[in-house]
Scaffold this motif. Structure first.
Motif, PDB file in Angstrom:
ATOM      1  N   ILE A 141      -0.411  -2.256 -22.005  1.00 23.02           N
ATOM      2  CA  ILE A 141      -1.808  -2.691 -22.124  1.00 23.02           C
ATOM      3  C   ILE A 141      -1.778  -4.059 -22.774  1.00 23.02           C
ATOM      4  N   THR A 142      -2.255  -5.072 -22.052  1.00 27.53           N
ATOM      5  CA  THR A 142      -2.133  -6.454 -22.476  1.00 27.53           C
ATOM      6  C   THR A 142      -3.428  -7.206 -22.203  1.00 27.53           C
ATOM      7  N   ASP A 143      -3.395  -8.521 -22.339  1.00 27.50           N
ATOM      8  CA  ASP A 143      -4.585  -9.331 -22.108  1.00 27.50           C
ATOM      9  C   ASP A 143      -4.610  -9.846 -20.672  1.00 27.50           C
ATOM     10  N   GLN A 144      -5.585 -10.733 -20.377  1.00 25.09           N
ATOM     11  CA  GLN A 144      -5.737 -11.182 -18.989  1.00 25.09           C
ATOM     12  C   GLN A 144      -4.605 -12.090 -18.517  1.00 25.09           C
ATOM     13  N   TRP A 145      -3.816 -12.625 -19.456  1.00 25.33           N
ATOM     14  CA  TRP A 145      -2.721 -13.513 -19.062  1.00 25.33           C
ATOM     15  C   TRP A 145      -1.413 -12.768 -18.864  1.00 25.33           C
ATOM     16  N   SER A 146      -1.314 -11.559 -19.333  1.00 28.25           N
ATOM     17  CA  SER A 146      -0.167 -10.663 -19.147  1.00 28.25           C
ATOM     18  C   SER A 146       1.039 -11.010 -20.012  1.00 28.25           C
ATOM     19  N   SER A 147       1.404 -10.055 -20.849  1.00 31.75           N
ATOM     20  CA  SER A 147       2.617 -10.134 -21.660  1.00 31.75           C
ATOM     21  C   SER A 147       3.843 -10.175 -20.750  1.00 31.75           C
ATOM     22  N   PRO A 148       4.924 -10.809 -21.176  1.00 35.68           N
ATOM     23  CA  PRO A 148       6.179 -10.775 -20.406  1.00 35.68           C
ATOM     24  C   PRO A 148       6.684  -9.358 -20.163  1.00 35.68           C
ATOM     25  N   ILE A 149       6.202  -8.407 -20.941  1.00 37.30           N
ATOM     26  CA  ILE A 149       6.614  -7.016 -20.764  1.00 37.30           C
ATOM     27  C   ILE A 149       6.218  -6.500 -19.380  1.00 37.30           C
ATOM     28  N   ALA A 150       5.247  -7.148 -18.741  1.00 37.12           N
ATOM     29  CA  ALA A 150       4.808  -6.729 -17.406  1.00 37.12           C
ATOM     30  C   ALA A 150       5.962  -6.697 -16.408  1.00 37.12           C
ATOM     31  N   SER A 151       6.985  -7.503 -16.654  1.00 35.97           N
ATOM     32  CA  SER A 151       8.123  -7.559 -15.718  1.00 35.97           C
ATOM     33  C   SER A 151       8.940  -6.277 -15.713  1.00 35.97           C
ATOM     34  N   VAL A 152       8.827  -5.453 -16.774  1.00 35.97           N
ATOM     35  CA  VAL A 152       9.582  -4.195 -16.824  1.00 35.97           C
ATOM     36  C   VAL A 152       8.664  -2.972 -16.863  1.00 35.97           C
ATOM     37  N   ALA A 153       7.367  -3.192 -16.835  1.00 31.95           N
ATOM     38  CA  ALA A 153       6.414  -2.080 -16.937  1.00 31.95           C
ATOM     39  C   ALA A 153       6.172  -1.420 -15.584  1.00 31.95           C
ATOM     40  N   ALA A 154       6.054  -0.109 -15.608  1.00 31.02           N
ATOM     41  CA  ALA A 154       5.693   0.627 -14.393  1.00 31.02           C
ATOM     42  C   ALA A 154       4.199   0.475 -14.106  1.00 31.02           C
TER      43      ALA A 154
END
Length: 289
Positions: A218-231
């Motif tokens: 759960i992140t903001d509108q710009w997206s944390s770098p964690i998005a690259s490994v998130a399902a």
């Protein structure tokens, strides 16, 4: 032509079906190195992706931009927004603030954040994440950052009431190896990360993914770098007329996930609630009417 709303990443998702194969190739190259792949000249960006310059020009127009300079400026704006601190955020609002009272501007911003957040939630992804959060088959770990740790604690309190085997990681990353020791395949990590993104949270998410866990971000509108490994990744709009970001839309999304997980577990969740209330009666924590 007006400037499109939303991040370039979101615009690509919204218009993906309209893109040709070569345009999708550039779009994927951009998503793989976001936003860096779009910050060079149009010629260099096209060459790096292995497509022609006209392909890039057509794609950015399909996303709603007048041309590549506007597309490039949007990516630069996102990059600047990601790294801006409280002082810079307040300066933006102070320069653009209308004459109306702060309460009115605040209410308008919060309402817009809620509208944008829920408009960009993919319902299939939401349902899949809620089912995962509700499933007792694996352990659920919950963690937040410097600001979002309160959201993590809120989520933990509710999910612990709904299902068993829920763990809230402390705010000190020095203690995380003790939790990682017990993380196994089939477990889930619910993680909160908003700008300015925290390196220790990214490393934790990478370790969890390497252990075949599912990461829900759960992140903001710009997206944390964690998005690259998130399902599953959920973007929440956070800007308000303040030096700080708002957690209102983020909290609303958490409550929606809690409600959906509760429905997935009903009537098991109802039985758990009843047993929990019986324990509260023993402790005499709550005042009787």
């Amino acid at each position: 032509m007006t400037t499109p709303s939303g991040t370039v990443r979101q615009l690509i998702r919204e218009h993906h079906a309209q893109l040709t194969q070569s345009e999708r190739k550039f779009a994927q190259a951009l998503l793989d190195d976001y936003p860096g792949a779009g910050l060079s000249s149009i010629t260099q960006a096209a060459a790096n992706a292995g497509v022609s310059t006209p392909t890039v020009a057509r794609m950015v127009q399909k996303l709603g931009f007048k041309g590549y300079p506007a597309f490039h400026a949007a990516l630069l704006g996102e990059l600047q927004a990601k790294v801006s601190g409280p002082e810079a955020r307040r300066a933006v609002w102070a320069a653009e603030a209308p004459d109306s009272h702060l309460l009115n501007r605040f209410a308008e911003a919060v309402t817009q954040n809620l509208r944008q957040t829920f408009a960009h939630v993919d319902t299939a992804q939401f349902d899949a994440a809620a089912a995962r959060l509700a499933s007792p088959e694996g352990r659920l770990y919950v963690v937040g950052g410097r600001i979002t740790r309160s959201l993590a604690e809120y989520a933990f309190t509710h999910f612990q009431a709904i299902r068993a085997r829920v763990t809230h990681l402390t705010s000190s990353s020095a203690t995380w190896p003790h939790y990682v020791l017990d993380m196994t395949e089939g477990d889930t990590l619910l993680i909160f990360d908003i700008r300015r993104y925290e390196e220790n949270l990214l490393r934790l998410a990478e370790i969890a993914q390497a252990r075949s866990m599912q990461v829900i971000l759960i992140t903001d509108q710009w997206s944390s770098p964690i998005a690259s490994v998130a399902a599953h990744t959920f973007n929440c709009w956070v800007e308000i007329p303040s030096a700080w970001d708002s957690n209102i839309a983020t909290l609303s999304l958490v409550e929606a996930l809690v409600a959906a997980a509760q429905e997935h577990r009903w009537p098991e969740a109802r039985d758990r609630f009843e047993r929990l209330d019986a324990l509260f009666e023993l402790t005499r924590l709550f005042r009787k009417p």
